[in-house]
Scaffold this active site. Sequence first.
Site, PDB file in Angstrom:
ATOM      1  N   GLU A  34       0.902  -1.151   0.000  1.00 35.49           N
ATOM      2  CA  GLU A  34       0.000   0.000   0.000  1.00 35.49           C
ATOM      3  C   GLU A  34       0.934   1.192   0.000  1.00 35.49           C
ATOM      4  OE1 GLU A  34      -1.065   3.119   1.497  1.00 35.49           O
ATOM      5  OE2 GLU A  34      -1.628   2.101   3.345  1.00 35.49           O
ATOM      6  N   CYS A  51      -1.218   8.831   3.454  1.00 33.25           N
ATOM      7  CA  CYS A  51      -1.043   8.248   2.119  1.00 33.25           C
ATOM      8  C   CYS A  51      -2.281   8.463   1.259  1.00 33.25           C
ATOM      9  CB  CYS A  51      -0.692   6.769   2.213  1.00 33.25           C
ATOM     10  SG  CYS A  51      -1.751   5.853   3.312  1.00 33.25           S
TER      11      CYS A  51
END
Lengths: 671, 671
Positions: free
Chosen positions: A258, A297
Site C-alpha cells: 500500500e 497516504c
Amino acid sequence: MTARLVSSYCEGEWVAPGAAGSEIFSPLDGALIGSCGDGDINFEEIAHFARTHGGNALRAMTFHQRAHRLKALATYLNERREQLYELSFLTGATWRDAMIDIDGGISTLFVYSSKGRREMPDSKIYRDGGIEQLSQSGNFLGQHICTPRLGVGVHINAFNFPAWGMLEKMAPTLLAGVPAIVKPATQTSFLTQACFAMMIESKIFPPGSIQLIAGGIGDLFDHLGAQDIVSFTGSAQTAGKLKGHEAFTVEGARFMAEQDSLNATVLGTDCTVESEEFTMAVREVVREMTTKAGQKCTAIRRIIVPSNLTKEFSKAVTGELTSISVGDPRNKETRMGALVSHRQKTDVLAKAQMLAEEAELVFGDREQFSSHEGAYMSPLLFHCSDPDSATNIHSVEAFGPVATIMPYRDTAHAIELVNRGGGSLVASIFTNDNKLAREFVEGAAAWHGRLYFANRHTGKEGTGHGSPLPHMVHGGPGRAGGGEELGGIRGVMHYMQRTAIQGNPDLLGAITDSWVRGSQEIHQGPHPFRMHFGELEIGKTFRSKSRQITLEDIEHFAEFTGDNFYAHMDEEAASANPFFPGRVAHGYLLLSFAAGLFVDPDPGPVLANYGLDNLRFLKPVSPGDSIYVRLSAKEKTNRNEEYGEVLWDVELFNQDDEPVASYNLLTMNAH
Amino acid sequence: MTARLVSSYCEGEWVAPGAAGSEIFSPLDGALIGSCGDGDINFEEIAHFARTHGGNALRAMTFHQRAHRLKALATYLNERREQLYELSFLTGATWRDAMIDIDGGISTLFVYSSKGRREMPDSKIYRDGGIEQLSQSGNFLGQHICTPRLGVGVHINAFNFPAWGMLEKMAPTLLAGVPAIVKPATQTSFLTQACFAMMIESKIFPPGSIQLIAGGIGDLFDHLGAQDIVSFTGSAQTAGKLKGHEAFTVEGARFMAEQDSLNATVLGTDCTVESEEFTMAVREVVREMTTKAGQKCTAIRRIIVPSNLTKEFSKAVTGELTSISVGDPRNKETRMGALVSHRQKTDVLAKAQMLAEEAELVFGDREQFSSHEGAYMSPLLFHCSDPDSATNIHSVEAFGPVATIMPYRDTAHAIELVNRGGGSLVASIFTNDNKLAREFVEGAAAWHGRLYFANRHTGKEGTGHGSPLPHMVHGGPGRAGGGEELGGIRGVMHYMQRTAIQGNPDLLGAITDSWVRGSQEIHQGPHPFRMHFGELEIGKTFRSKSRQITLEDIEHFAEFTGDNFYAHMDEEAASANPFFPGRVAHGYLLLSFAAGLFVDPDPGPVLANYGLDNLRFLKPVSPGDSIYVRLSAKEKTNRNEEYGEVLWDVELFNQDDEPVASYNLLTMNAH
C-alpha cells in the site's frame, strides 16, 4: 524528558535496543526522545516461533473465538487510550490527529470482531462461495474453502499512523488465525511500542501471536517461505525493491503493498460557486492538507477543478488555510502540528520545489519556521495552469501539507487528469449529478482503489476522502502498490489460502460443519424442534406426512389474503401463462402449509423463525397435488448465553417426490 | 507432409515467421512439421492495439453480451473440432488426450458463458458483495464494484495443452472485458494457431480482442503497465525470472503463475487391498501417469501409501501399467502416445535419473524406445523406501510418465509428506473416512490449490485428480506458483479492478443499475405489475394501503395451515418467549397478506413469482397492528425473447412506520 528505549518483543521477551540503535528526536523541539534498533534478535527464530507457538494456538480457535478476543483487546486498549495520546504529541500530531490514529485503530478492531462473528462461521474453516454441482446425480460436488496460512504475517508499517497502522493490519491477520510480526517505522516506534506493550500485558492473545521488531528487519526476508505474508505500507521505491526479493519471486511468499499515491479530488462540472458541493470540496481540501500535517497516504495532492471555477476555488481554499494555526500540537487550539521529523520536512520542501517548476505557489511560505527547532511548516497550495504538459504534479508526492490546483475543460479531461496519477488509493468527486458519477466510474474506477462521492445528500455523514474504513478496501492499483487491505472479510482472506475441495456430500459436510444436500439424514430421536441448540446434530432431519392441496384451499387462501392473482383464480388465463398448466397454488400457501406440516406447536427450544433465504419455487402445484416437507438441520451458529441460530435446509416435494420448493429456514434455538 | 508456417496474428494481420524462426519436428517420427517465430512484430504496438481497439470494443458490451459471444464461439469451434484432432496427433497426443485438450477447452467456454449469464449482471459494472452501511441514517453507503482493467491480458501458455491452455485463459479474460494476447509454446503452436484462426474467421469477437504471438515475446514486458495482466503457465524457474521484471515490481502489472508441482495422491489408512478405494486409487495413478504421457501440470508424481500396503499397491499399479500400449497416437488402440519432443524426453529421463538416486525402479525400462525416431518412452514407476530423508522425490519433477511410490506410518506422517512438495496444484486422497478427510484438510489445505477426495460414493462421478474444472480454482501456493485461474467468476476477477465506492443511495444505484434502499421512489404511472419488462424503471415503487391483523386472522390462519405454534396461540407462553410481547402473527401470514396488498390480479406482464431472498422478520406484529407494503423494482435481468427477471425490494411496515419484515421478491416479467 528521559530518552525512551524502544524495545522489541521477540519469543516472549523484551529486547532492548543495542548500542548502534537509531536516536529519535522530537519533532517539536529537536530534543532526544528515544533510541530504537540494533537489538539482539535472531530473525529466523522469531519467524519460527510465530509459526509454531503463535500459529498453532491461533489455529486451535474458531473464527468466532478469535473475533471475541479482538473485541476484548479493543476494549482493553480503549480503556487505556489516553496514555497513548500523550506519546502521540511527540510524533507531531494534534489531539484530532491522535484520535484518528488511536481511536481509529481501536475501532478497526471492533469492526473486525463484529464482522468476524456476523460474516464468518463459528468454525475453523471458511466456506468461500457455494456448492458447485460437478456431476449429474449430485454425488460429486465442489466447495471452495479458506484455511489460515501456516506462516507468519510480517507487517511493515509507515511512520504516520503508529497505532492505526499496526492495528488495521493486525485485526484481519489474527482473525484469519495467523500470527503477526510488526515492524514499525523508527521515528514513531515509541508509540507503536507503547500500544503493543498494552496488548502483551493484556494476555488476550496467546504467546507467539504477536511480536515486535523495533528497528531494522535484518535478514528476516531470507527466512520467509510459501506460507508467509508480507504487508507493506510505505514508499513506491522501497516496495519496488522488496517485491523483487526471492522470498516472493522464488519462494512464493505473498507480498502486498500500500503505497503513497497522487490522490486527486475533482469538483464536478455541475457545481457552481454557490452550490453546496463547492463549499464541501473546499472544506475537504483544507482538511486533507492539514490533518496529520498532510502526512497521509490518502491525502489529496491534486485538486482538479473546472477551468471557469479554478480562480474562485483557489481563493476559497486560500481563505480557509489562512485560519489554520500551525504550532505545538499539545495546544488544543492548534489546527496543524509538526511534521514527523526535520528529515521529513526537508524532503517535503525538496518535493515542493519540484512542483514549483510546473506550478506557482498561491498560498504559503516555504521559509516560514525555517529557523524553528521543531519540524513545522506552512501549508503550501500550488496552482498549475497547464496540467496536460506537466509531469511532476502527477508523479511527485510531497508527503506533507502540500497540494496543487489544476483546471480541466470537460469531464473526459477530468477523468484523464485524475488517471494521470498512474494508480491511486482514492479519488473523490464532488457532484450532485449521478450520470456524471457513473461516467467517472466507467472511466476512472480501474485506476483507483476507492472512489469517494460527496454531495448535498451525503452532507456531514460522509466519512471523508482520506479515511480508510475497515469495511472498505484500502489500497489501489499501479503507483498505489497494487495491494489491498481491509475491505471487511476480504482483508482476512489475504492471510488465508483458498483451496478447491471436491468430494461427496457427506465428506464436504464433515469438512465445513454443514449438512450438504445429498448427505445422510439423521432420523432417530425426537422432533428436531424439541432439541436444544447444543443437542441438535447437523443432519438431524424431519420428514412430514403429506397434505393434499385442494381447489377449495386455493380459493380460500385467495379470499383470506386478498391475493387473487389470475394464475390461482382463472383456469383459462392461467393455462395461457407459459409457466403454469392451469390454476396453481399460491407459493405462500405452500410455505404456510409446509410450516403447518413441520412445526411442533408446544413451547420448546425453538424460540422464533427469524427469516428465510434462497426460496425458489421449482414446479407448480395444481389442485389435487399433495406436498410433504423434508427439514434438515444444516448449520448452527452460537450467538449468546441464551440462544444460537440454526439454518435449516428445507425442501417441499409433491406426490411424485419431485421438488416443488426449496429454501433455507432460520430459527433461534435456546441452549 | 509440408512444413507449416505458424503465423502470428497482430493488429488484424497474419504475420509469417521470419528466417530465424524455430523449426518444429514431429514427436512421432522426427520429421520437420513447421516453423515458428521471428516474425516482424512491434510488441509495443500490439499491446496498444489490444488496449484501444480490443479493450474499447469489449468494454462497450455488458457481461451478458460478452457471455453470449463466448457461447457462439464455443459452438463455432465445437462444429470444427475434428479438424483440430488431426493436428493434435502431431503433438504426440492420443485421441483421448486430444479430447481432453480440445473438447475440454471448448467446454470451458460454454461454462464461462453460462456462469457469466447466471452469476454476473447484465451490466458493465460488477457488484462485489453487498451494501455497507457507513452512516447511521443511511445517506452514506459503501459498495465494492469491479470494472475491467484498461489493459491487456498476456497469456503465456505451456506446450501440453495447446487448445485448452489458450481457451481456459481466454474465457475469463474476454468475459471480464479485457483483450488477450496469446503466446503459445513453440513446439505445439501449430495447433493453437489452427484453433485461433477459427476464432478469427468466426468474427465473433471484435478486432483487437485477441491476438497471437507465435514465437518469442520480444520486448513485450517492457511495454506493460499498471493495467495489464500476465498469466503464465510453465516451469517454476521461468516464472521466478519473469516475476522479478520491472513490469511487475515497479509498474504494477499483475502476474499470475501456474507452475508444475509435485502433486501427490494418498491412500487413506482406512483402506485395505479389498476396499473399493484401493482399486480406484490404482486406476487413478495409472491414468495420471499415462494420460498425455504424464505431461500434465496436475499429474500425480508422488504416491503416498500406508506402509503395510505399499507392496500390494505397487504390484497393482505395475500390473495395470503392463497393459498400457505405448505407440503411435493415431492408432485408436494406443493408450499412451509420444512425449511432445525428443528434447522433452531427454529432460524427463535426466530427471528420472535424479529420482533413481533415492528410489528404485519397480516398473518400466528407461532404455525402451531409445533408438526410436519418435519421442516415445516407457512409463516409469519408482519406489522410495525412506521418503523422510529423500529430497529429490519431493522436489524434482520429471514431466512425463513418471511417479514414485512411498510408504507412510500414520495420517500425520502422510500430511507431512504430502506437504513436502512445497505447494501443489492438487492432492488427492482416497478415503471413506470423513474424519480422516477433515484431518487432511486442516493439516494440508494451506499447501494445495485443490484437494480431491474420492471414495465408493463418488465412484465414477469423480472428475479425476488431474482435471481442472472451470468451476473450481486451478493453481496453488508456493512451488505451484501462488496463482489462481478458473474457479468460476473468481477467475474473471483477475482481469478486473476492485474499487470501493462511497456515496449516497441514489448515486450508488445509478452506478450499479440497481435501486438502493434510501433512494428516491418513482410513483408516477400505473401499478408496477402492469409494466412490461422493458418499460419498468428501476426505482418504480408501489406503496399499498394498510390492513389490520386481527386475533381472528391469526387463529384462522393457524387452523387453516395447521401451524399452531404457541407464539401465535398461547398468550402466556408467548409472553415468556424472549422475542415476543405476547401472541403474534405468523411470519407467513404477514407474507401472504403482503402479497394480497401488492398483487395486481389480472393477467399482465408479471408471469410468476419464482422465489424470495433475504427474508428477515424484524419486529413482531401483534393482534390489532396494521401492516402496509413498499415494493420497489430493484434490479432487472433479461433472460430470453419472452421474459426477464425482476428483483423487487420489499418492506413491510406497521402502523408506526416501523419495518416489520424485509425481503427481495423475484418475478418473471414478459417483454
